[in-house]
Design a protein around this motif. Sequence first.
Motif, short mmCIF file in Angstrom:
data_model
loop_
_atom_site.label_atom_id
_atom_site.label_comp_id
_atom_site.label_asym_id
_atom_site.label_seq_id
_atom_site.Cartn_x
_atom_site.Cartn_y
_atom_site.Cartn_z
N ASP A 603 -48.19 -20.95 8.54
CA ASP A 603 -48.64 -22.24 9.08
C ASP A 603 -49.38 -22.05 10.40
O ASP A 603 -50.25 -22.85 10.75
N LEU A 604 -48.97 -21.02 11.16
CA LEU A 604 -49.62 -20.71 12.44
C LEU A 604 -50.06 -19.25 12.42
O LEU A 604 -49.44 -18.42 11.75
N VAL A 605 -51.09 -18.94 13.19
CA VAL A 605 -51.53 -17.56 13.38
C VAL A 605 -51.62 -17.31 14.88
O VAL A 605 -52.32 -18.03 15.60
N LEU A 606 -50.85 -16.30 15.34
CA LEU A 606 -50.91 -15.93 16.76
C LEU A 606 -52.05 -14.93 16.94
O LEU A 606 -51.98 -13.80 16.48
N MET A 607 -53.09 -15.38 17.62
CA MET A 607 -54.26 -14.52 17.78
C MET A 607 -53.99 -13.34 18.70
O MET A 607 -54.71 -12.36 18.68
N GLN A 608 -52.94 -13.43 19.54
CA GLN A 608 -52.63 -12.34 20.46
C GLN A 608 -51.29 -11.66 20.15
O GLN A 608 -50.81 -10.85 20.94
N ASP A 609 -50.69 -12.01 19.01
CA ASP A 609 -49.49 -11.31 18.52
C ASP A 609 -48.34 -11.26 19.52
O ASP A 609 -47.58 -10.30 19.54
N SER A 610 -48.19 -12.26 20.36
CA SER A 610 -47.16 -12.22 21.40
C SER A 610 -46.17 -13.36 21.22
O SER A 610 -46.55 -14.47 20.83
N LEU A 611 -44.90 -13.06 21.52
CA LEU A 611 -43.88 -14.10 21.49
C LEU A 611 -44.23 -15.23 22.44
O LEU A 611 -43.94 -16.41 22.17
N ALA A 612 -44.87 -14.91 23.56
CA ALA A 612 -45.24 -15.94 24.53
C ALA A 612 -46.14 -16.99 23.87
O ALA A 612 -46.06 -18.18 24.18
N GLY A 613 -47.01 -16.56 22.95
CA GLY A 613 -47.87 -17.51 22.24
C GLY A 613 -47.06 -18.45 21.37
O GLY A 613 -47.36 -19.65 21.27
N LEU A 614 -46.01 -17.93 20.74
CA LEU A 614 -45.16 -18.78 19.90
C LEU A 614 -44.38 -19.78 20.76
O LEU A 614 -44.22 -20.94 20.37
N VAL A 615 -43.88 -19.34 21.92
CA VAL A 615 -43.18 -20.26 22.82
C VAL A 615 -44.14 -21.33 23.33
O VAL A 615 -43.78 -22.50 23.44
N THR A 616 -45.38 -20.94 23.62
CA THR A 616 -46.40 -21.92 24.01
C THR A 616 -46.61 -22.95 22.90
O THR A 616 -46.74 -24.14 23.16
N ALA A 617 -46.62 -22.47 21.66
CA ALA A 617 -46.79 -23.38 20.53
C ALA A 617 -45.63 -24.37 20.43
O ALA A 617 -45.82 -25.56 20.16
N VAL A 618 -44.41 -23.88 20.64
CA VAL A 618 -43.24 -24.76 20.62
C VAL A 618 -43.35 -25.81 21.72
O VAL A 618 -43.08 -27.01 21.51
N ARG A 619 -43.75 -25.36 22.92
CA ARG A 619 -43.91 -26.30 24.04
C ARG A 619 -44.95 -27.37 23.71
O ARG A 619 -44.74 -28.56 23.94
N HIS A 620 -46.07 -26.95 23.13
CA HIS A 620 -47.11 -27.91 22.73
C HIS A 620 -46.60 -28.85 21.65
O HIS A 620 -46.91 -30.05 21.65
#
Length: 827
Positions: A603-620
């Motif tokens: 459903d999502l693709v992390l363009m930078q492969d980092s957990l921080a990107g996933l946490v950012t997505a949750v925050r958004h």
Amino acid sequence: MDVGLSDAEAARRLREEGPNELAPAARRPLWRLLLSVLTEPMFGLLLACGALYALLGNAQEAWTLMGFVVVVMAISLVQQQRAERSLHALRELSAPRAQVWREGRVCRVPSRELVRGDTVLLDAGDRVPADMRLLAATGVSVDESLLTGESAPVFKSATERMDAAACLFAGTLLTAGSARGEVVATGARSALGRLGASLGGVTVAASPVQLETARIVRVAAAVGLGLAALLALLYGWQRQDALQGLLAGLTLAMAILPEELPVVLTLFLGLGAWRLAREKVLVRQMSAVEALGATTVLCVDKTGTLTLNRMAVRRLWSPQGEHDLVSERDLPLPEAVHETLEYAILASHRQAIDPMERALQEAGQRELAQTEHLHADWTLVEDYPLSAELLAMSRVWQSPDRRERLIAAKGAPEAVIDLCHLDAARQSRIVGQVARLADQGWRVLGVARAVFAADRLPPIQHDFDFEFVGLVALEDPLRPEVPAAIAECRAAGIRVVMMTGDHPSTAVSVARQAGLDVAGGVVPGTALAALDDAGWQDQVARSSVFCRVQPEQKLRLVQALQARGEVVAMTGDGVNDAPALRAAHIGVAMGARGTDVAREAADLVLMQDSLAGLVTAVRHGRRVFANLRKAMVFVLAAHVPIIGLTFLPVLLGWPMLLMPVHVLCLQLVIDPACSLVFEAQPAEPGLMQVPPRPRQMRLFDRHLLLRSLGQGLGLALACLAAYAGALAFGESAESGRALSYGLLVLGSVILIFANRHWAVAAWRTRVRDGMGWLAPGAVLLVAAAWWVPPLRQAFAFERPGFPAVGAGLLLLGLAAVWFEWVKQRTP
């Protein structure tokens, strides 16, 4: 060695031959957008009202109404175009990418930029981006069902002949092996293009919130039409004026119909996805935007997600000695560990893509240069790939000066030990060294070698007589942002579970560095295999670190968490991760190192492969859902006084307070407020310090409806009181209408202020996010309707006196206090 095309040559061919796409994603032309706006129910009602004004002989009112229709239509058109641009940008971002050799280096480019002559690297799980001639292939099988309809995979090999067995075709899928090929046809010239296939754009599935909103709109439309018909009959019967009664009924239908809701929802999800794309998180399914806010568990891999995925050889060990390549970098590599590095390189691909193999080759070029331990002249004879049954791979080589074949193997230490058939004492010594190295958080590989004299190679690796050579410890540093991201998850009530194929000691070391909970111990995949469903659920409840996990076990871990009522976001990158990504509530693929199969399942693709990107997505995701609820409260609350000012005056025997032109003019406040102010609202303070919302929580729940109804009733009573008060001050009905309408417009603006932040009072917040122009605009609108003669006549207003205006301002202040009181009493 093939260095690929130069960037300049690739750009020239791209200009001459065009992009590698069959049909560019079409954007709706302006006339189609205009048609979609004109066919909305609200505009049908407005056109009917304009026709009624003409029949009643009120030409000025009809033209004024049509003028407002044009303005509101322009606003709707801008909103539609904004959503179109967001979705088009997402299509561009979600276009597949390919690994190519350009100017002697591996780089990733959008598949649409591939040109004839490019050298493309493919691994299992990748979709073939263009027609290619195989230059090298290792254990390649391809799913060509897209072209042939045959479900069985087809095996491919690199040959001198340009036949089907040596070609890969655009759109097909590599199911096993790795390949290197030269692009021979792109776009419409490919086999897929000749078949006339068309690549559609990104399709956005309807989310639960969208379905719920559509149901609310349908119910409101049905109720509105029923009440409108009742009001028309009542007005016509009371006052013997059928046309005016029909006009009153149409006005009520306009007041009840919440046509903003689908527009607001589309904009929120579309723009929310676009904001995530700017944070390097690509949304492939719009439903994921809203689901993110309910996530309770993040299941993540170690390599590349928690760590940098930039492997470097840290230490070499053999039974004869060891060497640390960092602390002893100034010392020459001891002869005792030469063979360990030599055979680890021989067990790797020459054109390496895997980070560990790249690290081994870099170490070899640095440490073994000018020695006999690098073998560029050896010929690869066979390759035994890694498998789920045996976590080791072997490569068979032919030396120019020997008849026997030399076999190099590397893999998980326990798998390599098993291949070597060592006695208990040697096994114990090696296992102790593995534990010592893994305790440092390093990835440990075992290395072995064998000699095979027969011409016919055996079918499996176990048939070789392997000799254990040594261990290689590779370091993959923790991403610097990971500990803070995991701490933020913990504060937000989100649990992070690590699932890795690494050694237990490596897993627990990285988990401790990252700040994961290791109190429940580290559970290996072998311990999970013997458990029943209840055992799996018990393990996921107690443990947050799982090691030596097979891809199929990830699926069961996700299902076990879901069985416990968790909302699971799962990261993955391989072909075998696709079932787990599909099963998770939110599948998250890696954009840089993930396979196309994983990306298509996610459903999502992390363009930078980092957990921080996933946490950012949750925050958004939390911000989008919270702001969406605020917008819905405002929309529903704003409709309550409109309905009340349309329906109640008829029951009370008053003149009509609201007419179609008034309702339409209010759209100039409501629509921009929803699409601009609430969508752009920043996250509430402490948004990531509260537990996730329950999965079953609905957008239109009891709290939202009570808050909307409470605030709307307060504004409706204030507007009715303003009209009654104006009459008590001796004002005319037209003055009372003007005062009541002014209170409605300005009260709607205050309603926006009140709902921008639910955690703090409106007067403690800054004016931003569109409010800087919306509030003055509303004041100017009311002033123009009161003071400009043509508008005053069109609105059927008379300018109210100062005592009535003062009383109206007092009511406005009371309404603002009421909004805050309702906000505090309805959590």
